[in-house]
Design an enzyme around this catalytic site. Structure first.
Site, PDB file in Angstrom:
ATOM      1  N   ASP A 201       0.820  -1.218   0.000  1.00  0.00           N
ATOM      2  CA  ASP A 201       0.000   0.000   0.000  1.00  0.00           C
ATOM      3  C   ASP A 201       0.852   1.265   0.000  1.00  0.00           C
ATOM      4  OD1 ASP A 201      -2.142  -1.670   0.011  1.00  0.00           O
ATOM      5  OD2 ASP A 201      -2.946  -1.045   1.942  1.00  0.00           O
TER       6      ASP A 201
ATOM      7  N   ARG B 223       1.325   7.044  16.981  1.00  0.00           N
ATOM      8  CA  ARG B 223       1.137   7.986  15.870  1.00  0.00           C
ATOM      9  C   ARG B 223       1.801   9.343  16.088  1.00  0.00           C
ATOM     10  NH1 ARG B 223       0.936   3.609  13.453  1.00  0.00           N
ATOM     11  NH2 ARG B 223      -1.053   2.852  12.644  1.00  0.00           N
TER      12      ARG B 223
ATOM     13  N   SER C 220      -6.511  -6.574   8.697  1.00  0.00           N
ATOM     14  CA  SER C 220      -5.343  -5.697   8.682  1.00  0.00           C
ATOM     15  C   SER C 220      -4.704  -5.695  10.068  1.00  0.00           C
ATOM     16  CB  SER C 220      -5.732  -4.272   8.278  1.00  0.00           C
ATOM     17  OG  SER C 220      -6.565  -3.697   9.264  1.00  0.00           O
TER      18      SER C 220
ATOM     19  N   ASP D  70      -6.419   7.121  12.505  1.00  0.00           N
ATOM     20  CA  ASP D  70      -5.003   7.437  12.316  1.00  0.00           C
ATOM     21  C   ASP D  70      -4.783   8.694  11.484  1.00  0.00           C
ATOM     22  OD1 ASP D  70      -3.916   5.493  13.916  1.00  0.00           O
ATOM     23  OD2 ASP D  70      -3.735   4.014  12.315  1.00  0.00           O
TER      24      ASP D  70
END
Length: 410
Positions: free
Chosen positions: A18, A100, A183, A129
């Site tokens: 990705d 993050r 995922s 996110d």
């Protein structure tokens, strides 16, 4: 619409399919120079392939940044959060959320270092996110341009992504051609899984989804006894052995994994407004959370402990929603850190088949006074008769309310 003023962009790059597609899409759509940043947060993957993939896609060697952030991650992000006993919606230990702001901070630092005018990430337009990355970016560099491909491009299906990759000679592993069954996001604190086979909250998580823990049923029949030592609220040693923050968390992860500890099946409320079902594995963090509350139980005053419990949900929500670099999170952190001044000592725990059981705690700063609480006649001055006046004063308003009800016949 691509911003033609963007000349150089720093991409949060994992080396996976990705983000490799995003890398090429940035080059073709924005016609800009791309800088890649890959963070080692203890996800357990080799990072060499990310460098090789970036070179293959035409990134200059001087524009490839790979950093080992494990110690900084645990020392400056995980540990401060654990001083607060933070748990979003009472249970989630915020493993993805807390990573993050560090990644985004590094993106901005590299942008400043390389003269880039934009940063980019691979978060989708439905998740939390994107918010976390971008709030951090704007807090640290208000004039930065943020490019979020998943909100811009017209690649709406797995087939379109694969076709784009093939068109631009991006290598595709055989197991990446089909839809992923779920995922995964992983770092030293946790692994989270969501999507696909996990989307129906009525269906039990399949065994093959778990990657960080053995099942509690398969854990040893004999308990593991471990002692965690704290200094000013931070864990510093296991069984008397001083360890760095990242090494200590990794050791707790091993203990948690082997005892089936840290699994959480959760339906949570995302900041963007929807509910989502996720499966989290936080083996070491679950042990650390229990140990920290245990050492606080003998070293924190009641008022301080209860105040911490009151502000914890707000603090946890700030981290979950991406406000790590907000003034209110920093203000709460100052309060929390002040509370940890005497949170020093040892906690002994029994780990057994998915459970973390506190079996002992001790501290030179303990507020626990055995003479004071004993049912026997203690050595300290406590007169049982004093309790009568204490109760009467606290009952005064309740008696007044009761008299009014009686008067009104209620």
């Amino acid at each position: 619409m691509a911003d033609s003023s963007v000349k150089k962009v720093v991409l949060a790059y994992s080396g996976g399919l990705d983000t490799s597609i995003i890398l090429k899409w940035l080059q073709t759509t924005y016609r800009c120079e791309v800088v890649t940043f890959t963070a080692d947060l203890g996800q357990g993957e080799e990072l060499g392939p990310a460098r090789d993939k970036a070179l293959l896609l035409g990134i200059k060697p001087e524009n490839i940044f790979i950093e080992d952030l494990r110690e900084e991650f645990v020392r400056d992000y995980v540990f401060p959060m654990f001083r607060a006993n933070a748990a979003y919606e009472g249970v989630y230990l915020l493993g993805t959320s807390i990573a993050r702001p560090l990644i985004a901070k590094k993106l901005i630092e590299i942008a400043e270092k390389t003269g880039a005018d934009a940063v980019s990430h691979g978060a989708t337009g439905k998740g939390n996110d994107q918010v976390r990355f971008e709030l951090t970016a704007y807090a640290l560099k208000p004039d930065v341009v943020v490019i979020a491909p998943w909100r811009e491009w017209d690649l709406r299906s797995r087939e379109q992504l694969i076709a784009f990759a093939e068109q631009h000679q991006i290598p595709i592993a055989k197991n990446k051609r089909g839809e992923a069954p779920f995922s995964v996001d992983a770092n030293l604190l946790h692994a989270s899984s969501e999507g696909r086979v996990l989307e129906d909250p009525a269906v039990e998580v399949p065994d093959y989804v778990y990657s960080r823990t053995i099942s509690p049923e398969d854990a040893p029949d004999k308990p593991t006894i471990v002692t965690v030592s704290f200094e000013k609220g931070d864990a510093v040693a296991i069984d008397g052995e001083k360890l760095s923050p990242a090494t200590l968390l990794a050791r707790l992860n091993d203990l948690g994994r082997d005892n089936g500890i840290g699994r959480l099946d959760l339906v949570e409320n995302r900041f963007v407004g929807m509910k989502s079902r996720g499966m989290y594995e936080t083996p070491g963090g679950t042990i650390l959370h229990a140990a920290h509350r245990a050492i606080e139980s003998i070293t924190l005053d009641r008022g301080a402990a209860h105040l911490k419990d009151q502000i914890m949900p707000q603090y946890a929500e700030l981290i979950y929603n991406g406000f790590w670099f907000s003034p209110e999170r920093e203000m709460l952190q100052a309060l929390i850190d002040k509370s940890q001044e005497f949170v020093t000592g040892d906690v002994r725990l029994k780990l057994y088949k998915g459970g973390v059981h506190v079996i002992g705690r001790s501290s030179d700063y303990s507020l626990y006074d055995q003479d004071l609480v004993t049912f026997e006649e203690g050595a300290v001055a406590y007169d049982h008769r004093d309790a009568a006046g204490f109760i009467k004063l606290n009952a005064l308003r309740l008696r007044t309310l009761g008299q009014r009800k009686k008067k009104l016949g209620l």
